[in-house]
Structure formats: C-alpha cells, structure tokens
Design a protein around this motif. Sequence first.
Motif, PDB file in Angstrom:
ATOM      1  N   GLN A 122       0.842  -1.193   0.000  1.00 51.11           N
ATOM      2  CA  GLN A 122       0.000   0.000   0.000  1.00 51.11           C
ATOM      3  C   GLN A 122       0.878   1.245   0.000  1.00 51.11           C
ATOM      4  O   GLN A 122       1.747   1.381   0.867  1.00 51.11           O
ATOM      5  CB  GLN A 122      -0.901  -0.005   1.243  1.00 51.11           C
ATOM      6  CG  GLN A 122      -1.781   1.193   1.394  1.00 51.11           C
ATOM      7  CD  GLN A 122      -2.846   1.265   0.317  1.00 51.11           C
ATOM      8  OE1 GLN A 122      -3.454   0.257  -0.014  1.00 51.11           O
ATOM      9  NE2 GLN A 122      -3.043   2.435  -0.251  1.00 51.11           N
ATOM     10  N   TYR A 123       0.667   2.124  -0.971  1.00 56.45           N
ATOM     11  CA  TYR A 123       1.360   3.412  -0.949  1.00 56.45           C
ATOM     12  C   TYR A 123       0.737   4.289   0.123  1.00 56.45           C
ATOM     13  O   TYR A 123      -0.486   4.371   0.240  1.00 56.45           O
ATOM     14  CB  TYR A 123       1.244   4.129  -2.297  1.00 56.45           C
ATOM     15  CG  TYR A 123       2.064   3.508  -3.395  1.00 56.45           C
ATOM     16  CD1 TYR A 123       3.443   3.693  -3.428  1.00 56.45           C
ATOM     17  CD2 TYR A 123       1.470   2.743  -4.389  1.00 56.45           C
ATOM     18  CE1 TYR A 123       4.206   3.126  -4.433  1.00 56.45           C
ATOM     19  CE2 TYR A 123       2.221   2.175  -5.400  1.00 56.45           C
ATOM     20  CZ  TYR A 123       3.588   2.371  -5.417  1.00 56.45           C
ATOM     21  OH  TYR A 123       4.345   1.802  -6.405  1.00 56.45           O
ATOM     22  N   LYS A 125       2.649   8.776  -2.842  1.00 56.00           N
ATOM     23  CA  LYS A 125       3.316   8.442  -4.098  1.00 56.00           C
ATOM     24  C   LYS A 125       3.465   9.707  -4.934  1.00 56.00           C
ATOM     25  O   LYS A 125       2.476  10.281  -5.379  1.00 56.00           O
ATOM     26  CB  LYS A 125       2.533   7.385  -4.867  1.00 56.00           C
ATOM     27  CG  LYS A 125       3.236   6.932  -6.129  1.00 56.00           C
ATOM     28  CD  LYS A 125       2.506   5.813  -6.823  1.00 56.00           C
ATOM     29  CE  LYS A 125       3.256   5.386  -8.074  1.00 56.00           C
ATOM     30  NZ  LYS A 125       2.524   4.367  -8.818  1.00 56.00           N
ATOM     31  N   ALA A 151       5.714   3.704   1.402  1.00 54.45           N
ATOM     32  CA  ALA A 151       4.775   2.593   1.264  1.00 54.45           C
ATOM     33  C   ALA A 151       4.953   1.614   2.413  1.00 54.45           C
ATOM     34  O   ALA A 151       5.982   1.605   3.091  1.00 54.45           O
ATOM     35  CB  ALA A 151       4.998   1.878  -0.074  1.00 54.45           C
TER      36      ALA A 151
END
Length: 179
Positions: A79-80, A83, A91
């Motif tokens: 899961q970021y 970003k 992440a």
Amino acid sequence: MNKEVATNGNLSILSVSSFDIYHKPEDRARLKAIFGKLFSVGDELFFFFRREEDLTEDSELIILREKIFKRFEDDGKFQYLIKIDQRRFDAIAMIRYDETTPDFMIDLWKYFFACDFFRPTNDLTFEEFEDYLQITGVEDRNGLRQLWDKLCDFICIKGYDGERLIISYYSELELIDQI
C-alpha cells in the motif's frame, strides 16, 4: 562483520555493519542467515519502504520492481502511503516468512532506499499499521517509537548506506548473542 550495541534503559540498538550485498556473495549469505535467526516460517512481517535506491543500477531496478511487486501481489499486501511518482514514495507492505523470504529480502534491500521491517505483536493488523503511520507519521528514528508503542519486540532497519543492519529491540531479548 562488525557489531556494536547501545543500550538506554530497556531498549537497545544493535548495529551490524560492513555488508556489501552488491559485490560479495558471502555478505548476502550473512545477511540472509541473520534473517533466518530473527524470523520463523509462518511469521507475518510488516515493512515500511521509502523510494527506490540510488545505488542500484537502473537496469536491475526494473527487474527488481517487477519481481517485488509481483510477490506482494501474489503473496502479501502493498500500500502506498504517499506516491509522488514511480521512484519516489512511502509505502508499507506485508508478507508471510517462508524459505524464499531471505532471498526476497535481499531484493528489497537492493530496491528500496529505506527498508524497515518487523514481526508485529498483539495481533496488529496491516490496516492498523497503516492507520498508526497515518496518525503518528513515518519518521521514527531507529524504530524506537514503534517499540515504545508495542507494535513489535524488535525492528530491523536498513542503514542509510546500505552497508549495515540496525536492530532496535527490548534489551531482555539479548539479540546481540543471537546474531
């Protein structure tokens, strides 16, 4: 391999240094052996990552990116948190430790600039870990806040130069004798 430990109250920080995973197969083997002493098959591992590594060749980064993200897609979670683009991000991720994980962790070491990982305690879920970082922020020098908040008994951190492993832990674990 050099080991240094600093203790403050009930927390210790062990620095294991002088790794060259890019050019010395024996150093990769030593690092994988440490992972094998810290984790057991079936352990759930949580990770925090920050951006791609600058020390790894671009051609290798492309291969590692595909391999790493496929593994997380097939066998874990990724899961970021933030970003900016493909190379700059924060992440988190999760996988279960198995016999292939030490090799995978070497790939992670090469691919990510920052790489922290731990075995969660108290039935901490991946979603709770994400919430925790959203609330407290990701900056955590030597992982000490995560220890104080009892997310784990120890946390492993890739040193900024990539040539050392830092392990912050509760002193009663006496990890220096195991590594």
